[in-house]
Design a protein around this motif. Structure first.
Motif, PDB file in Angstrom:
ATOM      1  N   LYS A  43      42.866  30.833  54.198  1.00 29.44           N
ATOM      2  CA  LYS A  43      42.125  31.304  53.037  1.00 29.44           C
ATOM      3  C   LYS A  43      40.811  31.969  53.436  1.00 29.44           C
ATOM      4  O   LYS A  43      40.095  32.471  52.595  1.00 29.44           O
ATOM      5  CB  LYS A  43      41.824  30.134  52.091  1.00 29.44           C
ATOM      6  N   ILE A  80      35.377  31.430  53.021  1.00 28.24           N
ATOM      7  CA  ILE A  80      36.566  31.606  52.189  1.00 28.24           C
ATOM      8  C   ILE A  80      36.557  33.038  51.649  1.00 28.24           C
ATOM      9  O   ILE A  80      35.603  33.456  50.998  1.00 28.24           O
ATOM     10  CB  ILE A  80      36.592  30.598  51.020  1.00 28.24           C
ATOM     11  N   THR A  82      39.304  34.450  49.900  1.00 22.39           N
ATOM     12  CA  THR A  82      40.200  34.665  48.767  1.00 22.39           C
ATOM     13  C   THR A  82      39.451  34.732  47.439  1.00 22.39           C
ATOM     14  O   THR A  82      40.042  35.087  46.424  1.00 22.39           O
ATOM     15  CB  THR A  82      41.271  33.561  48.709  1.00 22.39           C
ATOM     16  N   THR A  83      38.160  34.424  47.428  1.00 27.32           N
ATOM     17  CA  THR A  83      37.377  34.543  46.202  1.00 27.32           C
ATOM     18  C   THR A  83      36.793  35.945  46.036  1.00 27.32           C
ATOM     19  O   THR A  83      36.246  36.255  44.985  1.00 27.32           O
ATOM     20  CB  THR A  83      36.222  33.519  46.199  1.00 27.32           C
ATOM     21  N   LEU A  84      36.932  36.782  47.049  1.00 28.42           N
ATOM     22  CA  LEU A  84      36.412  38.153  46.977  1.00 28.42           C
ATOM     23  C   LEU A  84      37.349  39.033  46.157  1.00 28.42           C
ATOM     24  O   LEU A  84      38.546  38.781  46.049  1.00 28.42           O
ATOM     25  CB  LEU A  84      36.270  38.744  48.383  1.00 28.42           C
ATOM     26  N   GLU A  85      36.799  40.087  45.605  1.00 30.59           N
ATOM     27  CA  GLU A  85      37.605  41.096  44.914  1.00 30.59           C
ATOM     28  C   GLU A  85      38.456  41.841  45.937  1.00 30.59           C
ATOM     29  O   GLU A  85      38.115  41.900  47.117  1.00 30.59           O
ATOM     30  CB  GLU A  85      36.696  42.092  44.179  1.00 30.59           C
ATOM     31  N   ASP A 108      46.081  41.383  46.907  1.00 31.29           N
ATOM     32  CA  ASP A 108      47.004  40.451  46.265  1.00 31.29           C
ATOM     33  C   ASP A 108      48.388  40.637  46.853  1.00 31.29           C
ATOM     34  O   ASP A 108      48.883  41.752  46.977  1.00 31.29           O
ATOM     35  CB  ASP A 108      47.063  40.695  44.752  1.00 31.29           C
ATOM     36  N   LYS A 113      46.252  35.657  46.654  1.00 33.28           N
ATOM     37  CA  LYS A 113      45.279  36.562  47.257  1.00 33.28           C
ATOM     38  C   LYS A 113      45.247  36.277  48.762  1.00 33.28           C
ATOM     39  O   LYS A 113      45.186  35.132  49.180  1.00 33.28           O
ATOM     40  CB  LYS A 113      43.901  36.366  46.657  1.00 33.28           C
TER      41      LYS A 113
END
Length: 119
Positions: A43, A80, A82-85, A108, A113
């Protein structure tokens, strides 16, 4: 005849000493002072500082600084992603006057993601 043999031997000895006196050039190969690897959960990315303090910077595709951290020597930290756009990012780690730069693409994949670290 004996003098020519003595002179030849003396000449060979002198030239050997001349070449032996020139020191060899030493090339110092240094290992990277920071390493970047993926986290076990896939992640994000882990950064490990080696023998010196390291500065971690994360930029977006417009060169805006999203994150700046300072890691003490011999410490590691996970980021981490996966929290990014979705988009392209750059991670830069500076340590011991060496810069390690990685390009990261977040996207995605189905409902998950994920990211790719480009070399």
């Amino acid at each position: 005849m004996k003098n020519s043999i003595k002179l030849t031997a003396l000449f060979l000895l002198a030239t050997t000493g001349l070449f032996a006196a020139v020191p060899a050039k030493v090339v110092k190969v240094t290992a990277p002072s920071a390493t970047i690897s993926t986290l076990p959960s896939n992640k994000g990315i882990a950064v490990k500082a080696a023998d010196a303090k390291s500065i971690v910077m994360i930029y977006d595709q417009d060169k805006n600084v999203l994150r700046k951290d300072v890691l003490a020597s011999n410490h590691s930290k996970g980021y981490i992603l996966t929290t990014l756009e979705n988009g392209d990012y750059t991670m830069e780690v500076t340590s011991n006057k060496q810069i390690v730069k990685k390009s990261i693409h977040v996207y995605d994949e189905g409902k998950t993601k994920t990211f790719i670290v480009q070399e």
